[in-house]
Design a protein around this motif. Sequence first.
Motif, PDB file in Angstrom:
ATOM      1  N   ASP A  69      -0.622  -3.136   9.486  1.00  0.00           N
ATOM      2  CA  ASP A  69      -0.567  -4.186  10.489  1.00  0.00           C
ATOM      3  C   ASP A  69      -0.355  -3.550  11.850  1.00  0.00           C
ATOM      4  O   ASP A  69       0.207  -2.445  11.958  1.00  0.00           O
TER       5      ASP A  69
ATOM      6  N   LEU B 185      -5.715  -5.231   4.184  1.00  0.00           N
ATOM      7  CA  LEU B 185      -5.323  -4.807   2.840  1.00  0.00           C
ATOM      8  C   LEU B 185      -6.581  -4.412   2.077  1.00  0.00           C
ATOM      9  O   LEU B 185      -7.573  -5.149   2.072  1.00  0.00           O
TER      10      LEU B 185
ATOM     11  N   THR C  90      -7.625  -2.900  -1.821  1.00  0.00           N
ATOM     12  CA  THR C  90      -7.209  -2.510  -3.169  1.00  0.00           C
ATOM     13  C   THR C  90      -8.444  -2.100  -3.965  1.00  0.00           C
ATOM     14  O   THR C  90      -9.516  -2.709  -3.838  1.00  0.00           O
TER      15      THR C  90
ATOM     16  N   THR D 229       2.591  -5.784  -2.589  1.00  0.00           N
ATOM     17  CA  THR D 229       2.719  -5.337  -1.199  1.00  0.00           C
ATOM     18  C   THR D 229       4.174  -5.103  -0.818  1.00  0.00           C
ATOM     19  O   THR D 229       4.492  -4.910   0.358  1.00  0.00           O
TER      20      THR D 229
ATOM     21  N   ASN E  62      -4.072  -7.204  10.803  1.00  0.00           N
ATOM     22  CA  ASN E  62      -3.524  -6.857   9.487  1.00  0.00           C
ATOM     23  C   ASN E  62      -4.679  -6.633   8.522  1.00  0.00           C
ATOM     24  O   ASN E  62      -5.783  -7.192   8.695  1.00  0.00           O
TER      25      ASN E  62
ATOM     26  N   ARG F  46       3.624  -8.923   7.196  1.00  0.00           N
ATOM     27  CA  ARG F  46       2.657  -7.827   7.186  1.00  0.00           C
ATOM     28  C   ARG F  46       1.251  -8.296   6.851  1.00  0.00           C
ATOM     29  O   ARG F  46       0.283  -7.625   7.215  1.00  0.00           O
ATOM     30  N   GLN F  47       1.101  -9.426   6.166  1.00  0.00           N
ATOM     31  CA  GLN F  47      -0.219  -9.857   5.721  1.00  0.00           C
ATOM     32  C   GLN F  47      -0.615 -11.227   6.240  1.00  0.00           C
ATOM     33  O   GLN F  47      -1.503 -11.864   5.682  1.00  0.00           O
TER      34      GLN F  47
ATOM     35  N   ASP G 219      -2.395  -0.926   2.969  1.00  0.00           N
ATOM     36  CA  ASP G 219      -2.316  -2.057   3.880  1.00  0.00           C
ATOM     37  C   ASP G 219      -1.740  -1.607   5.210  1.00  0.00           C
ATOM     38  O   ASP G 219      -1.043  -0.587   5.291  1.00  0.00           O
TER      39      ASP G 219
ATOM     40  N   GLN H 106      -3.959   1.182  -3.383  1.00  0.00           N
ATOM     41  CA  GLN H 106      -3.770   0.106  -2.416  1.00  0.00           C
ATOM     42  C   GLN H 106      -3.338   0.686  -1.072  1.00  0.00           C
ATOM     43  O   GLN H 106      -2.517   1.598  -1.005  1.00  0.00           O
TER      44      GLN H 106
ATOM     45  N   GLU I  29       0.383 -10.720  -5.367  1.00  0.00           N
ATOM     46  CA  GLU I  29       0.162 -10.050  -4.092  1.00  0.00           C
ATOM     47  C   GLU I  29       1.485  -9.739  -3.395  1.00  0.00           C
ATOM     48  O   GLU I  29       1.654  -8.670  -2.799  1.00  0.00           O
TER      49      GLU I  29
END
Length: 707
Positions: A626, A607, A609, A33, A605, A43-44, A624, A622, A29
């Motif tokens: 934030d 994500l 996929t 990312t 945030n 960010r995650q 993502d 993908q 991951e």
Amino acid sequence: MGEIIVTAQRREQSIQRVGIAITALSGEELAKTGVTSAQDIARQVPALEFDSGSGGGVNAFVTIRGVSQVDYSEHQEAPNAVYLDDVYVPTPSMVAFPVYDMARAEALRGPQGTLFGRNSTGGLLHFVTKDPTREWDGYFNTEYGSFETGRMEGAVGGPLADGVAFRLAGFGQIGNGWFKNDNPGSKDSFESYSFGVRGKLAVDLGPDWKATLAASINKSPRHREGTYKAYPAYVDANGVTQFVPANVDIYGTGAGNDPYGYRDPNPDGNEGSFNDGGFLKKQTYYGTLKIEGSIGDATLTSITNYTNAKLDYLEDSDGTPNNVFLFLSGGYTRQISQELRLSGDTGSLNWTAGAYFLDIKGSYYTDFYLVGLFDAINRYKQKTRSWAVFGQVEYEFLPAVKLTVGGRYTHDRKIFDSRVYIGPGDPTFDPAVTAPYWEFNEATFGDAARQSRGDWAGKAQLSYEPSNNILLYAGVSRGIRGGGFNATADGSLDYNDVQFGPETVVAYEAGTKLRLFDGKANVRASAFYYDYSDYQAFNYNGLISTVSNSDAYYTGGEIEIFANPMQGLNISFGVSYLDAKVKDLVTPQGIADVRPVKAPEWSLNGLVTKSFDIGVYQLGLQYDFDYQSESRANLVQSPVTRLPASWMHNARISFGREEQGWELYGFVRNFTDVDRRTFAYDNSWAGLAIASYAPPRTYGVGFRKDF
């Protein structure tokens, strides 16, 4: 969804069974990312901000649930501890380390004072790199993207002999600057230039004993960094710093101009006009020996580390084409640490006990150079020696009901020595032949230059796990953080303000972790209330930057949702809310309760996929994002230190063949090209406000091969 294993309680457990608010990211991951530095993890992770006060790689400040201290001084330790392979990372510049060949990263929210080596009051980040394996494996990854940036990284490892295995990993990155310079004849700033190598050797010492030796070097050779976006500013009749309006002549130098007759005509945050003399140069070496083995029914773990780091940094602090003022900083840090843990599991009882020793010695400098007027150089040292004993017991006293009790006693001793030299604002000034203008050490102030204190941290928590799909927990913990010393920049700091005291937090927290729809969805939620006594608050006021003690409170919560609604589709989403105040702060308008620095009310945030099988190949998509709501970069708040709300969006597409271990991919980061302001400083004494920004839109392509 797959089982996620974490080591938040210093043993391997499913994240579902740990009563701590944790976000865990696997090595895969992190790679997909685009995480290449420790700061990128933010960010995650809900309620996490992790960025630099200068916008580059000189340092990094961790904010968890709004708890932070953004003092850029190299001798200050943060309230949120960062670990790399079980080893504490002590200084702001060392925390800004590169990320490569990772096994996982874990973000723990809330005080972590009973099991990890260095106690923390706000939270903890742990980055874990891959260990040697008994089978040969490795990978190679290369990227090329915006600003002619190239990056290569890879690793290889496997058995060397019976009971002996190794892993060797490395990376290198180089690229042009992304902060565009419109000053004729000058060059862009914030270049990419760094490389590193890490080796690990694992040796079986017997049937139940193993030793792992790790050594690493990370270097950023001298490259262009160190400037800001500059805005003309002034102090209004109410004592509040404001931006100079474009149609108002505040300084008699022209409408909208600063005192030196300049105003940047470009509104973009990643473009300015500045001198290009700023640079960054730093390096870090470390070596760690980890020994694990069985003693009866218990497991002994020993972690021994030696780390040293060097830093040299110069920035154009006015961010304009005029020679107004410069800031230089740097120094040397040496750290030695030793941790011993003994743990055991007897079914209903799991226990851990241990001891920790930390010795940090640092020699640093800062230099504020006001061109043509004065040069203020602070040469200072700090010695930190800390020891602690700790323990934690987890006991299942009723079916599905566990009680966790832990405690730690920590004793810190710090000795501080600071000497400020004032000279003319020209290059001929030599502090070596000048008497100190300002001096604070044991020779001049005796015990005031020394702190030696001990205190305790603790935790009590109940958890209820009626099934493998439900966990409920609630508890209270006490976190501590030792006091310290302020390093004045120009000798104008009152001697009584050099020392600041320790902080204490009593944290109440409750949460739940749920598995739903036959494991196709996970929900993790937590709520908290922090009651701080003598919260260590950082404030920047001209050339005077200080940490002082004030009471504070924090309340809020987070929700994370992970779902796998159909084959090949994975969705994660996180949201956090925070209400916080630092109490009774002195402001230009009087005494008031103010919101802490870098503490947005809301953050989000997500994500998504999706993978598709195309014959024997795989296509991956993908996305993502934030979001951070508005926050502030200083306790004394004004429009110039406002950090506006912002969204950040990233995307990735890949094509490969999994069974052959290769993948081609393309990426775009910040694809809406938003100007995200990450920090700001009020330099109204010079008629300026300066701000740093996240990088603009970047894109590129890459290739990865696993073997």
